[in-house]
Design an enzyme around this catalytic site. Structure first.
Site, PDB file in Angstrom:
ATOM      1  N   ASN A   1       0.866  -1.178   0.000  1.00 46.69           N
ATOM      2  CA  ASN A   1       0.000   0.000   0.000  1.00 46.69           C
ATOM      3  C   ASN A   1       0.899   1.223   0.000  1.00 46.69           C
ATOM      4  O   ASN A   1       1.462   1.582   1.028  1.00 46.69           O
ATOM      5  CB  ASN A   1      -0.917  -0.024   1.236  1.00 46.69           C
ATOM      6  CG  ASN A   1      -1.806   1.203   1.307  1.00 46.69           C
ATOM      7  OD1 ASN A   1      -1.865   1.988   0.358  1.00 46.69           O
ATOM      8  ND2 ASN A   1      -2.506   1.362   2.419  1.00 46.69           N
TER       9      ASN A   1
ATOM     10  N   LYS B   1       0.050   4.217  -0.350  1.00 44.53           N
ATOM     11  CA  LYS B   1      -0.619   5.405   0.209  1.00 44.53           C
ATOM     12  C   LYS B   1      -0.387   6.602  -0.726  1.00 44.53           C
ATOM     13  O   LYS B   1      -0.425   6.418  -1.933  1.00 44.53           O
ATOM     14  CB  LYS B   1      -0.150   5.651   1.648  1.00 44.53           C
ATOM     15  CG  LYS B   1      -0.312   4.381   2.506  1.00 44.53           C
ATOM     16  CD  LYS B   1      -0.086   4.587   3.975  1.00 44.53           C
ATOM     17  CE  LYS B   1      -0.285   3.255   4.704  1.00 44.53           C
ATOM     18  NZ  LYS B   1      -0.191   3.384   6.165  1.00 44.53           N
TER      19      LYS B   1
ATOM     20  N   HIS C   1      -9.638   1.411   4.594  1.00 38.58           N
ATOM     21  CA  HIS C   1      -8.378   1.610   5.330  1.00 38.58           C
ATOM     22  C   HIS C   1      -8.610   2.592   6.480  1.00 38.58           C
ATOM     23  O   HIS C   1      -9.368   3.556   6.343  1.00 38.58           O
ATOM     24  CB  HIS C   1      -7.294   2.132   4.387  1.00 38.58           C
ATOM     25  CG  HIS C   1      -5.932   2.053   4.997  1.00 38.58           C
ATOM     26  ND1 HIS C   1      -5.489   2.973   5.930  1.00 38.58           N
ATOM     27  CD2 HIS C   1      -4.944   1.142   4.869  1.00 38.58           C
ATOM     28  CE1 HIS C   1      -4.274   2.635   6.321  1.00 38.58           C
ATOM     29  NE2 HIS C   1      -3.915   1.525   5.695  1.00 38.58           N
TER      30      HIS C   1
ATOM     31  N   GLU D   1      -6.924   4.938   7.554  1.00 39.99           N
ATOM     32  CA  GLU D   1      -6.621   6.347   7.256  1.00 39.99           C
ATOM     33  C   GLU D   1      -7.801   7.021   6.571  1.00 39.99           C
ATOM     34  O   GLU D   1      -8.061   8.201   6.772  1.00 39.99           O
ATOM     35  CB  GLU D   1      -5.337   6.434   6.412  1.00 39.99           C
ATOM     36  CG  GLU D   1      -4.113   6.199   7.287  1.00 39.99           C
ATOM     37  CD  GLU D   1      -2.931   5.550   6.588  1.00 39.99           C
ATOM     38  OE1 GLU D   1      -2.912   5.482   5.342  1.00 39.99           O
ATOM     39  OE2 GLU D   1      -2.018   5.085   7.296  1.00 39.99           O
TER      40      GLU D   1
ATOM     41  N   GLU E   1      -5.449  -4.668  10.621  1.00 42.08           N
ATOM     42  CA  GLU E   1      -4.434  -3.627  10.818  1.00 42.08           C
ATOM     43  C   GLU E   1      -4.781  -2.837  12.077  1.00 42.08           C
ATOM     44  O   GLU E   1      -5.533  -1.858  12.006  1.00 42.08           O
ATOM     45  CB  GLU E   1      -4.439  -2.657   9.631  1.00 42.08           C
ATOM     46  CG  GLU E   1      -4.014  -3.263   8.328  1.00 42.08           C
ATOM     47  CD  GLU E   1      -3.457  -2.196   7.378  1.00 42.08           C
ATOM     48  OE1 GLU E   1      -2.302  -2.348   6.964  1.00 42.08           O
ATOM     49  OE2 GLU E   1      -4.151  -1.216   7.089  1.00 42.08           O
TER      50      GLU E   1
ATOM     51  N   GLY F   1       2.478   2.430  11.097  1.00 43.62           N
ATOM     52  CA  GLY F   1       3.468   3.506  10.999  1.00 43.62           C
ATOM     53  C   GLY F   1       4.144   3.875  12.309  1.00 43.62           C
ATOM     54  O   GLY F   1       4.763   4.938  12.416  1.00 43.62           O
TER      55      GLY F   1
ATOM     56  N   SER G   1       3.390  -1.824  10.676  1.00 38.96           N
ATOM     57  CA  SER G   1       4.831  -1.855  10.975  1.00 38.96           C
ATOM     58  C   SER G   1       5.505  -3.171  10.563  1.00 38.96           C
ATOM     59  O   SER G   1       6.392  -3.668  11.256  1.00 38.96           O
ATOM     60  CB  SER G   1       5.081  -1.557  12.457  1.00 38.96           C
ATOM     61  OG  SER G   1       4.647  -0.243  12.768  1.00 38.96           O
TER      62      SER G   1
HETATM   63  P1  13P Z   1       2.926   0.602   7.855  1.00 42.51           P
HETATM   64  O1  13P Z   1       3.441  -0.666   7.222  1.00 42.51           O
HETATM   65  O2  13P Z   1       3.655   1.823   7.382  1.00 42.51           O
HETATM   66  O3  13P Z   1       2.809   0.495   9.330  1.00 42.51           O
HETATM   67  O4  13P Z   1       1.439   0.810   7.281  1.00 42.51           O
HETATM   68  C1  13P Z   1       0.548  -0.237   7.347  1.00 42.51           C
HETATM   69  C2  13P Z   1      -0.628   0.093   6.510  1.00 42.51           C
HETATM   70  O5  13P Z   1      -1.389   0.988   6.834  1.00 42.51           O
HETATM   71  C3  13P Z   1      -0.825  -0.664   5.281  1.00 42.51           C
HETATM   72  O6  13P Z   1      -2.087  -0.452   4.758  1.00 42.51           O
END
Ligand code: 13P
Length: 253
Positions: A9, A11, A94, A96, A165, A171, A211
């Site tokens: 992903n 983003k 997601h 976010e 997740e 992150g 992570s």
């Molecule tokens: P990270 O791998 O940066 O923690 O992000 C995970 C994520 O949100 C994947 O969709």
């Protein structure tokens, strides 16, 4: 047993189309010889046309879609449009998007229907904001799944993917423990069975995100029980070498 699936992903990255091409080409080259793991890269929408021309060893996914095919919906992109560019997987819900854009479980349910209608694979993201000290998977995860899958027919979603997740692990450099993630996978499969029946419950693939890096990825894949069957990778998917290492480490299990 399914092949493990590793989904990148990206983003809102990288900043330019030429960087996107370079990153995608490097990933594609790195995973070319790997047979027992599936790789999907989800770039921002605008890079899909260019990457669809050079895809092969890696499949293409999208990070979101709208629930209608077309019409007066400014700024949206439909699953039928994505399909035209070779997209096979669509991330839906997601955290976010839930957080920054107010996406609700009801909106997510409509999006899943739209993705399935085009015979694409939905990657439903669920996860709690905080884990209490009991270590139990919070009820919110069950709620997210039940609403997102509501209205689907029994057996539908059998080829779908659910990405667990936990928001606190995204992150932060603080991943869930492999044991707790495996418990989450078992819990999630039970819920899918309850909502959509045995076929969907057995078919669905459950993957972990939060992570993930080249050092910890393989530890999340359970050999003995049906736990996590792949990864959704954010930050580490922007470094081609590290992402390829993740795929390799999982393919060797
Ligand atoms: P990270 O791998 O940066 O923690 O992000 C995970 C994520 O949100 C994947 O969709």
């Amino acid at each position: 047993m399914h092949k493990s699936i590793i989904i990148a992903n990206w983003k809102l990255n990288p900043g330019t189309a030429s960087e996107a091409r370079l990153l995608f080409s490097a990933v594609k080259k790195g995973v070319a010889g790997i047979r027992n793991a599936e790789v999907v890269v989800c770039p921002p929408f605008v890079y899909l046309p260019a990457l669809s021309e050079i895809r092969r060893a890696a499949s293409l996914g999208a990070q979101d879609c709208f629930w209608e095919d077309k019409g007066a919906y400014t700024g949206e992109v439909s699953s039928s449009m994505l399909k035209e560019f070779g997209v096979t997987h669509v991330i839906v819900g997601h955290s976010e998007r839930r957080n920054w854009l107010g996406e609700t479980d009801e909106m997510i349910a409509r999006k899943i229907k739209a993705v399935l209608k085009e015979k694409l694979t939905p990657v439903l993201c669920v996860g709690e904001r905080e884990r209490d000290s009991s270590g139990d998977i919070p009820a919110i995860v069950e709620e997210q799944i039940c609403t997102a899958l509501s209205g689907l027919k029994k057996g539908e979603f059998k080829n779908g993917i659910i990405a667990y997740e936990p928001v606190w692990a995204i992150g932060t450099g603080r991943p869930d423990t492999p044991d707790d993630a495996a418990r989450a996978a078992i819990f999630i499969r039970k819920i899918v069975k309850k909502v959509l029946g045995k076929t969907a419950g057995e078919g669905v693939r459950i993957i972990y995100g939060g992570s993930v890096n080249a050092k910890n990825a393989a530890s999340f894949i359970s050999k003995d029980i049906r736990g996590m069957e792949g990864m959704l990778v954010g930050g580490a998917s922007l470094k081609a070498d590290e992402f390829v290492q993740i795929v390799k480490s999982i393919s060797e299990i």
